[in-house]
Motif scaffolding. Sequence first.
Motif, mmCIF file in Angstrom:
data_model
loop_
_atom_site.group_PDB
_atom_site.id
_atom_site.type_symbol
_atom_site.label_atom_id
_atom_site.label_comp_id
_atom_site.label_asym_id
_atom_site.label_seq_id
_atom_site.Cartn_x
_atom_site.Cartn_y
_atom_site.Cartn_z
ATOM 1 N N SER A 313 0.931 -1.609 -0.279
ATOM 2 C CA SER A 313 -0.363 -0.340 0.121
ATOM 3 C C SER A 313 1.157 1.402 0.002
ATOM 4 O O SER A 313 0.550 2.421 -0.751
ATOM 5 N N THR A 314 1.666 1.390 1.079
ATOM 6 C CA THR A 314 2.860 2.400 0.616
ATOM 7 C C THR A 314 3.488 2.929 -0.187
ATOM 8 O O THR A 314 3.308 3.794 -0.841
ATOM 9 N N MET A 315 3.773 1.761 -0.991
ATOM 10 C CA MET A 315 4.637 1.484 -2.404
ATOM 11 C C MET A 315 3.316 2.088 -3.656
ATOM 12 O O MET A 315 4.057 3.578 -4.473
ATOM 13 N N ILE A 316 2.332 1.912 -3.337
ATOM 14 C CA ILE A 316 1.015 2.529 -4.369
ATOM 15 C C ILE A 316 1.321 4.236 -4.058
ATOM 16 O O ILE A 316 1.005 4.810 -5.095
ATOM 17 N N LYS A 317 0.862 4.428 -2.704
ATOM 18 C CA LYS A 317 0.341 5.852 -2.607
ATOM 19 C C LYS A 317 2.045 5.876 -2.766
ATOM 20 O O LYS A 317 1.411 7.955 -3.367
ATOM 21 N N ASN A 318 3.091 5.913 -2.707
ATOM 22 C CA ASN A 318 4.054 7.084 -3.524
ATOM 23 C C ASN A 318 4.259 6.675 -4.946
ATOM 24 O O ASN A 318 5.167 7.973 -5.483
ATOM 25 N N LEU A 319 3.129 6.395 -5.036
ATOM 26 C CA LEU A 319 4.172 6.363 -6.621
ATOM 27 C C LEU A 319 3.159 7.662 -7.727
ATOM 28 O O LEU A 319 2.504 7.976 -8.568
ATOM 29 N N ASN A 320 1.967 8.336 -7.214
ATOM 30 C CA ASN A 320 1.294 9.404 -6.938
ATOM 31 C C ASN A 320 0.328 9.339 -7.974
ATOM 32 O O ASN A 320 0.274 9.808 -9.165
ATOM 33 N N ILE A 321 -0.522 7.867 -8.046
ATOM 34 C CA ILE A 321 -1.185 7.309 -9.545
ATOM 35 C C ILE A 321 -2.446 8.545 -9.958
ATOM 36 O O ILE A 321 -3.309 8.769 -9.402
ATOM 37 N N LYS A 322 -2.422 9.009 -11.163
ATOM 38 C CA LYS A 322 -3.610 9.685 -12.180
ATOM 39 C C LYS A 322 -4.225 8.653 -12.482
ATOM 40 O O LYS A 322 -3.317 8.551 -13.116
ATOM 41 N N ILE A 323 -5.455 8.828 -12.201
ATOM 42 C CA ILE A 323 -6.197 7.684 -14.069
ATOM 43 C C ILE A 323 -7.451 9.061 -14.982
ATOM 44 O O ILE A 323 -7.476 9.568 -14.477
#
Length: 555
Positions: A313-323
């Motif tokens: 989860s932390t790794m995903i949050k750090n990616l700053n993904i925008k859809i």
Amino acid sequence: MAKISYVEKQILDICDIIPENHKYTKNYINNNKGEYPVYSANTNMPFGYISDYDFENEEVFCVVNYGDSGKTYNITTNRFSIGRNVCGVKIKEEYKSVLSLEFIRLMAEQKFLLRVKGSKQKNLNQTLVKTTEINIPVNEDGDFDIEKQKEIVKKYNIIEDKKLELKEKLDYINSVEVDFMASNEEKRTIILPFEELFEIERGKVISQMYINNNKGDYPVYSTQLDMPFGYINNFMYDGKYLIWNTDGLGGYIRNIEGKFSITNIVGIMKLKSEYYDTVNLEYIRRILQPIFRQNTKGREGIKGKNEYTKINSTMIKNLNIKIEFPATKDGKIDLDKQNAIVKKYDLIDEMKQKITDKGLPFTLANVELDGLTPYIYIYIYINVSELFNIVRGKSKYTKTYCKNNYGQYPVYSADNYSPLSYMNTYDYSGKYLSVSVNGIAGVMKIFNEKFSINADRVILIPKMENINLEYVSNVLEYRLRDIAKGRKGIGRKNEFTKLTKNMIDDIKIPIPFNCYGDIDGDIQIEISKQYNQILKIKDILVKKADDIINTEIKF
């Protein structure tokens, strides 16, 4: 496959021609309106309907003479007339019991289209129609074989249906661009951060013992992509969710609906309620999965084997993904456009699945639709390792060994022209494809005998049926020659090159498949013949060039 005998006949030998009738103009039809069709160059519908007719209960097909020249169509009404820019074709009375009009139409149309004259206004006059030649199957007595004609028509129609079905799908796929949201209209999108859409959390520890002690109907999902980890009598979630592997095959996402639970090595993305009716989870999954997979950490393995990767989860949050979502004209998220994009993805997956169901990992390369013959095939590029078991020869087969075990069976080495020696046993019996891996590496040779090879060669043993060795030799040899390592020399002189098994395994070669998803042996044979003809021409040219070079010129 049994050989079919044919006899060549002109249309005028077997059919009567119904000429065009110039009186059936638009004005005539307007003044004589009725229920009986008049056929013309329009292949989609009659030119018009009149109160009388020229023909009744005649089996006829029409050939367009002007405009869409060479095209044919069947007349399906009992009473009709034939108008302008078209002629009718019907079987002569004496041949009606032994000839199929549909067979004649299908075979003749191919020839008609090739005989059309003119650059702007295409035309095919009735003389050209009459003198067009077609091949008609005959039986052992030399008589027209009506059953074989019907069989060919049936196969033709089956393939035409498949061809149309695939053509429709291909047209649909061709509309798919790299950016699925691209269109001729102004591009409208809405971009939302991942955190705006989802709350994420991890599952809990659910052991195999717990599952055994609490068996039920509700699935428990872990990292297995193709099935649940087990089934229990309770559940953690109820609804539509995306779940992803946090460990193992990290980053793979599944779209789950219903009542279920997840283990502690799986995470769940819970869509916020305000987006329930505006986003398609499958649309999001297809965007997110490549991002997740590209940002995993850990042991990637080789070709997916022995992989152990993570994305928490932390790794995903750090990616700053925008859809990015397609938007409507009034600036809202466009659910219909998302659904259409998902449909395109699903169609591509469906086409690939028809082949992968047969156990063939592949890359779809190209599809060829031959408009002149009733045939369709697909080239699929497949690794050599998926097609063959590659077995290296035995290093003990030296000249000394052969001398001590002398016999009648050849032993082949790096020399691609003659055996190294002979011995009293053999390792292979039958037809095999072999490759030299030392010396002049990559040269292919087909053996059809009792023989052995030493460690300077490998044998390719097919894993599946309908693989034509001549075809494979033609399409594989130049690829192997290109990647062989070592001293290449000039014209194979002073060459010493090598190939490893892994180098051969990783080469992809095109294998033709028919419209039913089966490897097409007939196409392989036909292509091999063409290759061999080219090689013969090449040899002749090389010989002539050598003769010219070696010619002594005296002054």
